[in-house]
Scaffold this motif. Structure first.
Motif, PDB file in Angstrom:
ATOM      1  N   ASN A  63      45.582  47.511  44.496  1.00  0.00           N
ATOM      2  CA  ASN A  63      45.987  47.960  45.848  1.00  0.00           C
ATOM      3  C   ASN A  63      45.131  49.101  46.393  1.00  0.00           C
ATOM      4  N   LYS A  64      43.974  49.369  45.756  1.00  0.00           N
ATOM      5  CA  LYS A  64      43.056  50.405  46.236  1.00  0.00           C
ATOM      6  C   LYS A  64      41.825  49.700  46.807  1.00  0.00           C
ATOM      7  N   GLU A  65      41.915  49.274  48.062  1.00  0.00           N
ATOM      8  CA  GLU A  65      40.909  48.388  48.645  1.00  0.00           C
ATOM      9  C   GLU A  65      39.523  49.022  48.703  1.00  0.00           C
ATOM     10  N   SER A  66      39.451  50.267  49.141  1.00  0.00           N
ATOM     11  CA  SER A  66      38.143  50.921  49.275  1.00  0.00           C
ATOM     12  C   SER A  66      37.476  51.102  47.914  1.00  0.00           C
ATOM     13  N   THR A  67      38.268  51.540  46.942  1.00  0.00           N
ATOM     14  CA  THR A  67      37.718  51.730  45.603  1.00  0.00           C
ATOM     15  C   THR A  67      37.305  50.395  44.998  1.00  0.00           C
ATOM     16  N   GLN A  68      38.095  49.345  45.228  1.00  0.00           N
ATOM     17  CA  GLN A  68      37.752  48.019  44.726  1.00  0.00           C
ATOM     18  C   GLN A  68      36.430  47.539  45.333  1.00  0.00           C
ATOM     19  N   ASN A  69      36.216  47.852  46.586  1.00  0.00           N
ATOM     20  CA  ASN A  69      34.973  47.444  47.253  1.00  0.00           C
ATOM     21  C   ASN A  69      33.764  48.111  46.597  1.00  0.00           C
ATOM     22  N   PRO A 110      43.167  39.804  33.070  1.00  0.00           N
ATOM     23  CA  PRO A 110      42.708  39.850  34.473  1.00  0.00           C
ATOM     24  C   PRO A 110      43.572  39.036  35.430  1.00  0.00           C
ATOM     25  N   GLU A 111      43.997  37.844  34.989  1.00  0.00           N
ATOM     26  CA  GLU A 111      44.780  36.978  35.884  1.00  0.00           C
ATOM     27  C   GLU A 111      46.192  37.493  36.111  1.00  0.00           C
ATOM     28  N   GLU A 112      46.623  38.476  35.335  1.00  0.00           N
ATOM     29  CA  GLU A 112      47.981  39.000  35.456  1.00  0.00           C
ATOM     30  C   GLU A 112      48.063  40.262  36.319  1.00  0.00           C
ATOM     31  N   ILE A 113      46.922  40.797  36.721  1.00  0.00           N
ATOM     32  CA  ILE A 113      46.921  42.037  37.511  1.00  0.00           C
ATOM     33  C   ILE A 113      47.154  41.702  38.981  1.00  0.00           C
ATOM     34  N   ASP A 114      48.221  42.213  39.535  1.00  0.00           N
ATOM     35  CA  ASP A 114      48.499  42.027  40.963  1.00  0.00           C
ATOM     36  C   ASP A 114      47.741  43.082  41.773  1.00  0.00           C
ATOM     37  N   GLY A 115      47.419  42.743  42.998  1.00  0.00           N
ATOM     38  CA  GLY A 115      46.847  43.744  43.897  1.00  0.00           C
ATOM     39  C   GLY A 115      45.356  43.966  43.743  1.00  0.00           C
ATOM     40  N   ILE A 116      44.630  43.034  43.105  1.00  0.00           N
ATOM     41  CA  ILE A 116      43.167  43.148  43.087  1.00  0.00           C
ATOM     42  C   ILE A 116      42.572  41.897  43.726  1.00  0.00           C
ATOM     43  N   GLU A 117      41.409  42.062  44.314  1.00  0.00           N
ATOM     44  CA  GLU A 117      40.764  40.957  45.020  1.00  0.00           C
ATOM     45  C   GLU A 117      40.342  39.869  44.039  1.00  0.00           C
ATOM     46  N   GLU A 118      40.346  38.656  44.502  1.00  0.00           N
ATOM     47  CA  GLU A 118      39.995  37.514  43.648  1.00  0.00           C
ATOM     48  C   GLU A 118      38.557  37.615  43.148  1.00  0.00           C
ATOM     49  N   ARG A 119      37.656  38.158  43.981  1.00  0.00           N
ATOM     50  CA  ARG A 119      36.251  38.270  43.575  1.00  0.00           C
ATOM     51  C   ARG A 119      36.095  39.247  42.403  1.00  0.00           C
ATOM     52  N   ILE A 120      36.961  40.265  42.361  1.00  0.00           N
ATOM     53  CA  ILE A 120      36.913  41.208  41.242  1.00  0.00           C
ATOM     54  C   ILE A 120      37.560  40.605  40.007  1.00  0.00           C
ATOM     55  N   ARG A 121      38.680  39.927  40.206  1.00  0.00           N
ATOM     56  CA  ARG A 121      39.359  39.257  39.090  1.00  0.00           C
ATOM     57  C   ARG A 121      38.395  38.289  38.393  1.00  0.00           C
ATOM     58  N   THR A 122      37.616  37.552  39.211  1.00  0.00           N
ATOM     59  CA  THR A 122      36.667  36.584  38.665  1.00  0.00           C
ATOM     60  C   THR A 122      35.593  37.278  37.834  1.00  0.00           C
ATOM     61  N   ARG A 123      35.076  38.378  38.340  1.00  0.00           N
ATOM     62  CA  ARG A 123      34.014  39.090  37.619  1.00  0.00           C
ATOM     63  C   ARG A 123      34.503  39.704  36.311  1.00  0.00           C
ATOM     64  N   LEU A 124      35.739  40.162  36.308  1.00  0.00           N
ATOM     65  CA  LEU A 124      36.285  40.709  35.060  1.00  0.00           C
ATOM     66  C   LEU A 124      36.397  39.626  33.979  1.00  0.00           C
TER      67      LEU A 124
END
Length: 525
Positions: free
Chosen positions: A302-308, A332-346
């Protein structure tokens, strides 16, 4: 006779003089027959009774427990016909003392010859004066002078700075709390956390092997340029991060290693925005860092700027072949509130989990920690702790930190009874007993093979593997004899069970899948 004689006044006066006496007699009869200690027992007599009770108590509880909880802490304060009152310096001491109420009551009977109702109260002003030889009263001040001074320069004070048992127990609790909740202001690589003192077992051997491989060959030239470790709190993720960092420092001293928490990463980015130095932040992570290790990556949810910003940092470092390591309490697939592009990279690299340690690993962890603390504990005490503390390595080690502090502060050796009281452990007899039948059913459900097939003469690969695992767990958990296990599984002789044990034990050293199978079945039991 003169009729003017004031009979009424005379009679009234007489009645007035007699009635108070009658009333006082009645009042005395109605008052409860209570013997107040300050009327019938002098302070010296109370001390004598107190001494007798303590002498008896010494014979009813072991010396370690008496010295730790009773000596100098439990004091007789009042005695009536049916009640005896004691004072202790704190609620902590009171709770420890009350666990031994049966022995206290027996000591009172031994000393006074009858049963009394026992009351234990906490005396807030519990410090005694070094100059005083008698037990202090409730109003005894902590600062006194013996005689009234004639001038300011004649004033002298006596102050006892000897720590009370309550002070010592508070220090014990403080050490335990500090261990369970370590202060984290930034992350500095801890040289004490290495692979040498990381206890490896079936629950963490894959994560450990991957971490060692990275420390020897980090980045794109190695097997795992990106590693993601997840587990519940307190199972060793952070220890592995520090161990990898120490290994890379030793093998590649010129590498720039950044070990940071997700929260600190976010804070650093926010500060750079406020100071208009975002470019410096981006340059640090994309151009200077060789190894990026972020602990608790799930904190970025849920931290959009930091995720970017993290997304761009990840891409830059991954494309340059730098080493990336992340830890989390979730996959990674269980973390809510992160962008799909980041989930994929993790998930691009190796994703491994750490399970709860099995009994043998827990005992090994306790032995290692006891060695570090220079604390001697008997084998049965280690087994007792390992059987009760199952979910967290931090809690497991914290138990020894508390015992070590208690032994040091109270200057006592640790025995089984004290371990149960200090750590508040229940008796092992209260634990669930696992049977051969339960092991067979759990193995049957996991491998989807009927129990009848496990007991049959069938030797197909799947059935034989499930049977071997069931036999191995029957020895490990139930502690049944080889003859008992052989008879249960279709009347086999003990050599078949020995073969099953050796086969599974050897395979567990290298077969990650089998390790997971065994741990899963064991956790259900």
């Amino acid at each position: 006779m003169n009729n003017n004689f004031p009979f009424d006044q005379f009679l009234k006066s007489s009645e007035t003089q007699e009635k108070p006496n009658l009333f006082q007699e009645t009042e005395k009869k109605q008052q409860p027959q209570v013997v107040e200690s300050n009327e019938f027992f002098s302070q010296e007599e109370l001390q004598l009774i107190d001494t007798e009770i303590h002498n008896s108590l010494k014979s009813l509880v072991n010396a370690q427990k008496y010295n730790a909880f009773f000596d100098g802490a439990l004091s007789l304060s009042n005695l009536t016909l049916d009640t005896i009152e004691f004072r202790v310096p704190s609620n902590l001491i009171k709770s420890m003392v009350q666990k031994n109420m049966e022995q206290i009551e027996q000591s009172i009977i031994n000393a006074l010859g009858k049963e009394y109702k026992v009351n234990i109260s906490v005396n807030e002003q519990s410090r005694t004066l070094t100059s005083s030889t008698s037990r202090p009263s409730e109003n005894t001040p902590s600062l006194v002078h013996e005689t009234k001074p004639k001038s300011v320069k004649d004033i002298t004070f006596t102050l006892d700075l000897t720590p009370t048992k309550d002070d010592l127990l508070s220090k014990v609790e403080s050490r335990y709390i500090d261990h369970m909740n370590p202060e984290q202001v930034g992350m500095i690589i801890d040289p004490a956390k290495t692979f040498d003192n990381f206890v490896v077992g079936p629950s963490n051997n894959l994560a450990n092997a991957a971490a060692i491989a990275i420390s020897k060959n980090p980045g794109k030239d190695g097997k795992y340029p990106s590693l993601y470790i997840h587990s519940n709190s307190g199972l060793g993720k952070t220890h592995l991060l520090h161990a990898v960092a120490n290994g890379i420092k030793e093998n590649y001293p010129h590498f720039v290693i950044c070990l940071i928490t997700a929260r600190d990463f976010m804070k650093e980015m926010i500060d750079s925005l406020k100071d208009k130095k975002l470019h410096e932040f981006q340059k640090k992570y994309s151009e200077i860092v060789d190894v990026l290790m972020i602990d608790d990556i799930h904190e970025l949810k849920n931290k959009e700027s930091t995720q970017n910003e993290f997304f761009h940092v990840f891409n830059e470092l991954y494309n340059k072949g730098k080493q990336l390591i992340f830890t989390s309490d979730k996959a990674p697939e269980e973390i809510d509130g992160i962008e799909e592009r980041i989930r994929t990279r993790l998930q691009w690299g190796l994703v491994v989990d750490i399970q709860k340690p099995d009994l043998e690993t827990r005992i090994a962890i306790l032995k290692r920690k006891a060695y570090e603390l220079d604390l001697y504990l008997a084998e049965d005490i280690l087994n007792l702790i390992a059987c009760h503390v199952k979910n967290s390595i931090r809690e497991l080690e914290g138990s020894l930190v508390k015992l070590s502090a208690f032994s040091e502060m109270m200057k006592v050796d640790i025995d089984t009874e004290m371990v149960k009281e200090i750590l508040m452990l229940k008796d092992l007899d209260m634990d669930k007993k696992v049977t051969l039948d339960q092991v067979a059913k759990a193995s049957s459900q996991y491998f989807k093979i009927p129990v009848a097939d496990l007991k049959s003469k069938a030797r197909t690969k799947d059935i034989a593997n499930a049977r071997f695992v069931a036999m191995y767990l029957s020895r490990k958990i139930v502690n049944a004899t080889q003859e008992e296990i052989g008879n249960f599984y279709g009347g086999r002789d003990h050599s078949s069970v020995v073969h099953a044990e050796k086969t599974i034990s050897k395979r567990l050293e290298s077969d990650i899948g089998l390790s997971r199978d065994v741990l899963t079945i064991e956790s259900k039991l």
